[in-house]
Design a protein around this motif. Structure first.
Motif, PDB file in Angstrom:
ATOM      1  N   THR A  44      14.353  -7.721   7.137  1.00  0.00           N
ATOM      2  CA  THR A  44      15.068  -7.087   6.023  1.00  0.00           C
ATOM      3  C   THR A  44      14.098  -6.407   5.065  1.00  0.00           C
ATOM      4  O   THR A  44      14.318  -5.259   4.640  1.00  0.00           O
ATOM      5  N   MET A  45      13.014  -7.097   4.720  1.00  0.00           N
ATOM      6  CA  MET A  45      12.059  -6.560   3.754  1.00  0.00           C
ATOM      7  C   MET A  45      11.332  -5.344   4.320  1.00  0.00           C
ATOM      8  O   MET A  45      11.072  -4.379   3.606  1.00  0.00           O
ATOM      9  N   LYS A  46      11.012  -5.363   5.611  1.00  0.00           N
ATOM     10  CA  LYS A  46      10.373  -4.205   6.237  1.00  0.00           C
ATOM     11  C   LYS A  46      11.302  -2.994   6.226  1.00  0.00           C
ATOM     12  O   LYS A  46      10.864  -1.855   6.011  1.00  0.00           O
ATOM     13  N   ILE A  47      12.581  -3.227   6.457  1.00  0.00           N
ATOM     14  CA  ILE A  47      13.552  -2.127   6.411  1.00  0.00           C
ATOM     15  C   ILE A  47      13.636  -1.558   4.994  1.00  0.00           C
ATOM     16  O   ILE A  47      13.609  -0.333   4.794  1.00  0.00           O
ATOM     17  N   LEU A  48      13.732  -2.433   4.004  1.00  0.00           N
ATOM     18  CA  LEU A  48      13.826  -1.972   2.616  1.00  0.00           C
ATOM     19  C   LEU A  48      12.561  -1.253   2.169  1.00  0.00           C
ATOM     20  O   LEU A  48      12.612  -0.345   1.335  1.00  0.00           O
ATOM     21  N   ALA A  49      11.414  -1.653   2.725  1.00  0.00           N
ATOM     22  CA  ALA A  49      10.144  -1.008   2.374  1.00  0.00           C
ATOM     23  C   ALA A  49       9.930   0.304   3.124  1.00  0.00           C
ATOM     24  O   ALA A  49       8.961   1.020   2.848  1.00  0.00           O
ATOM     25  N   GLY A  50      10.806   0.601   4.085  1.00  0.00           N
ATOM     26  CA  GLY A  50      10.690   1.854   4.819  1.00  0.00           C
ATOM     27  C   GLY A  50       9.737   1.813   5.992  1.00  0.00           C
ATOM     28  O   GLY A  50       9.425   2.852   6.571  1.00  0.00           O
ATOM     29  N   SER A  51       9.287   0.620   6.385  1.00  0.00           N
ATOM     30  CA  SER A  51       8.348   0.524   7.500  1.00  0.00           C
ATOM     31  C   SER A  51       9.025   0.177   8.823  1.00  0.00           C
ATOM     32  O   SER A  51       8.365   0.136   9.866  1.00  0.00           O
ATOM     33  N   ALA A  73      12.667   7.114  -1.188  1.00  0.00           N
ATOM     34  CA  ALA A  73      12.965   5.703  -1.440  1.00  0.00           C
ATOM     35  C   ALA A  73      11.684   4.905  -1.642  1.00  0.00           C
ATOM     36  O   ALA A  73      11.598   4.032  -2.508  1.00  0.00           O
ATOM     37  N   ARG A  74      10.656   5.210  -0.850  1.00  0.00           N
ATOM     38  CA  ARG A  74       9.391   4.471  -0.944  1.00  0.00           C
ATOM     39  C   ARG A  74       8.641   4.776  -2.232  1.00  0.00           C
ATOM     40  O   ARG A  74       7.802   3.978  -2.659  1.00  0.00           O
ATOM     41  N   ARG A  75       8.925   5.907  -2.843  1.00  0.00           N
ATOM     42  CA  ARG A  75       8.307   6.201  -4.155  1.00  0.00           C
ATOM     43  C   ARG A  75       8.789   5.203  -5.214  1.00  0.00           C
ATOM     44  O   ARG A  75       8.106   4.971  -6.204  1.00  0.00           O
ATOM     45  N   HIS A  76       9.962   4.637  -4.997  1.00  0.00           N
ATOM     46  CA  HIS A  76      10.528   3.664  -5.943  1.00  0.00           C
ATOM     47  C   HIS A  76      10.148   2.233  -5.600  1.00  0.00           C
ATOM     48  O   HIS A  76      10.548   1.302  -6.307  1.00  0.00           O
ATOM     49  N   VAL A 152      11.028  -1.118  -7.961  1.00  0.00           N
ATOM     50  CA  VAL A 152      11.368  -2.238  -7.093  1.00  0.00           C
ATOM     51  C   VAL A 152      10.096  -2.777  -6.439  1.00  0.00           C
ATOM     52  O   VAL A 152       9.278  -2.017  -5.929  1.00  0.00           O
ATOM     53  N   LEU A 153       9.952  -4.102  -6.447  1.00  0.00           N
ATOM     54  CA  LEU A 153       8.786  -4.749  -5.855  1.00  0.00           C
ATOM     55  C   LEU A 153       9.265  -5.730  -4.787  1.00  0.00           C
ATOM     56  O   LEU A 153      10.092  -6.606  -5.049  1.00  0.00           O
ATOM     57  N   ILE A 154       8.748  -5.561  -3.549  1.00  0.00           N
ATOM     58  CA  ILE A 154       9.128  -6.412  -2.420  1.00  0.00           C
ATOM     59  C   ILE A 154       7.916  -7.240  -2.019  1.00  0.00           C
ATOM     60  O   ILE A 154       6.896  -6.698  -1.587  1.00  0.00           O
ATOM     61  N   LEU A 155       8.029  -8.564  -2.164  1.00  0.00           N
ATOM     62  CA  LEU A 155       6.904  -9.466  -1.933  1.00  0.00           C
ATOM     63  C   LEU A 155       7.268 -10.464  -0.844  1.00  0.00           C
ATOM     64  O   LEU A 155       8.147 -11.318  -1.035  1.00  0.00           O
ATOM     65  N   ASP A 156       6.592 -10.378   0.302  1.00  0.00           N
ATOM     66  CA  ASP A 156       6.888 -11.242   1.443  1.00  0.00           C
ATOM     67  C   ASP A 156       5.899 -12.402   1.471  1.00  0.00           C
ATOM     68  O   ASP A 156       4.748 -12.249   1.865  1.00  0.00           O
ATOM     69  N   GLU A 157       6.345 -13.558   1.020  1.00  0.00           N
ATOM     70  CA  GLU A 157       5.542 -14.790   0.955  1.00  0.00           C
ATOM     71  C   GLU A 157       4.188 -14.566   0.273  1.00  0.00           C
ATOM     72  O   GLU A 157       3.127 -14.834   0.860  1.00  0.00           O
ATOM     73  N   PRO A 158       4.197 -14.105  -0.978  1.00  0.00           N
ATOM     74  CA  PRO A 158       2.928 -13.793  -1.660  1.00  0.00           C
ATOM     75  C   PRO A 158       2.086 -14.999  -2.009  1.00  0.00           C
ATOM     76  O   PRO A 158       0.899 -14.850  -2.299  1.00  0.00           O
ATOM     77  N   THR A 159       2.657 -16.211  -1.983  1.00  0.00           N
ATOM     78  CA  THR A 159       1.882 -17.396  -2.357  1.00  0.00           C
ATOM     79  C   THR A 159       1.575 -18.296  -1.164  1.00  0.00           C
ATOM     80  O   THR A 159       1.082 -19.418  -1.345  1.00  0.00           O
ATOM     81  N   SER A 160       1.810 -17.816   0.042  1.00  0.00           N
ATOM     82  CA  SER A 160       1.557 -18.626   1.236  1.00  0.00           C
ATOM     83  C   SER A 160       0.065 -18.962   1.366  1.00  0.00           C
ATOM     84  O   SER A 160      -0.794 -18.094   1.288  1.00  0.00           O
ATOM     85  N   GLY A 161      -0.238 -20.239   1.544  1.00  0.00           N
ATOM     86  CA  GLY A 161      -1.614 -20.676   1.771  1.00  0.00           C
ATOM     87  C   GLY A 161      -2.466 -20.805   0.530  1.00  0.00           C
ATOM     88  O   GLY A 161      -3.673 -21.059   0.640  1.00  0.00           O
ATOM     89  N   LEU A 162      -1.895 -20.669  -0.654  1.00  0.00           N
ATOM     90  CA  LEU A 162      -2.676 -20.779  -1.885  1.00  0.00           C
ATOM     91  C   LEU A 162      -2.737 -22.228  -2.366  1.00  0.00           C
ATOM     92  O   LEU A 162      -1.835 -23.022  -2.113  1.00  0.00           O
ATOM     93  N   ASP A 163      -3.824 -22.559  -3.074  1.00  0.00           N
ATOM     94  CA  ASP A 163      -3.915 -23.902  -3.646  1.00  0.00           C
ATOM     95  C   ASP A 163      -3.056 -23.972  -4.910  1.00  0.00           C
ATOM     96  O   ASP A 163      -2.576 -22.937  -5.392  1.00  0.00           O
TER      97      ASP A 163
END
Length: 237
Positions: A44-51, A73-76, A152-163
């Motif tokens: 879903t996130m890849k589609i919304l990001a245009g990739s 769309a990607r400019r936004h 619009v900001l799309i963040l796919d698991e931005p905190t994965s693996g962090l302490d």
């Protein structure tokens, strides 16, 4: 509406990754996009990001149809993928300058300085990205995503693996960004959603099985925390 998804379908051969999902995200809200592995979050996130092109259905970013006008769309949109692709041999300022050039940002020197301060990279800005801790590399990824000041900001698991310390720091950055931007956030950490998200969607096997404002969690599901609800719903489907 910042994000509007209607009957979105994505198939890979005989496998249907998304089965006609629909949802909306209002301006200035942080939406926690939850689901087990393989549920359809990243698709879903890849589609919304245009990739990634959808098979059918419609997705609008700030009113722009990503199928009909992907570039506009990607400019936004600012996008931080799960694997956070970075040029590890570049210095932080060098990498941000490169990305700013791709976006055609006119006053890139001042904009880079603003983004470095906003994401807490001031002390690390003259280092090579490969020398940074994972927490600071995530900050660089977020900095790259917001350089062109998207709505619009799309963040796919931005905190994965962090302490735990890095987790807290990145959460604060996301919460700060959410004051001005619409944020779609994928994570497996329920406490993170409870701490920073305004709304929640739970997806499983390509279908949305729940969606509600966080403030209504207790009213809709009495005596149930988010983690318990997530386990119950995703096990039942």
């Amino acid at each position: 509406m910042s994000i509007q998804v209607t009957q979105l379908v994505k198939t890979y051969g005989r496998q249907q990754a998304l089965k006609g999902i629909s949802f909306e995200v209002q301006p200035g809200r942080i939406l926690g996009f939850l689901g087990p592995n393989g549920a359809g979050k990243s698709t879903t996130m890849k589609i919304l990001a245009g990739s990634l092109p959808p098979t059918s259905g419609q997705a609008l970013i700030c009113g722009v149809d990503i199928r009909l006008n992907s570039l506009d769309a990607r400019r936004h949109t600012g996008y931080l993928p799960e694997n956070n692709p970075l040029y590890h041999e570049m210095y932080v300022q060098e990498a941000l300058s490169f990305v700013a050039g791709l976006h055609g940002i006119a006053d890139k020197t001042n904009r880079i300085a603003e983004v470095i301060e906003l994401t807490g990279l001031t002390a690390e800005q003259h280092k090579k990205i490969g020398q940074l801790s994972k927490g600071y590399r995530q900050r660089v990824g977020i900095a790259q995503a917001i350089l062109h000041n998207p709505e619009v900001l799309i963040l796919d698991e931005p905190t994965s693996g962090l302490d735990p310390n890095q987790l807290q720091e990145i959460r604060q950055v996301i919460k700060l960004l959410g004051r001005e931007k619409t944020v779609l956030l994928s994570t497996h950490i329920m406490q993170e959603v409870e701490a920073i998200c305004d709304d929640v969607i739970i997806i499983n096997q390509g279908e949305i099985i729940a969606g509600f404002p966080m403030a209504e969690l207790n009213a809709r599901y009495p005596d149930t925390d988010l983690e318990t609800l997530f386990i119950r719903l995703t096990h039942a489907n």
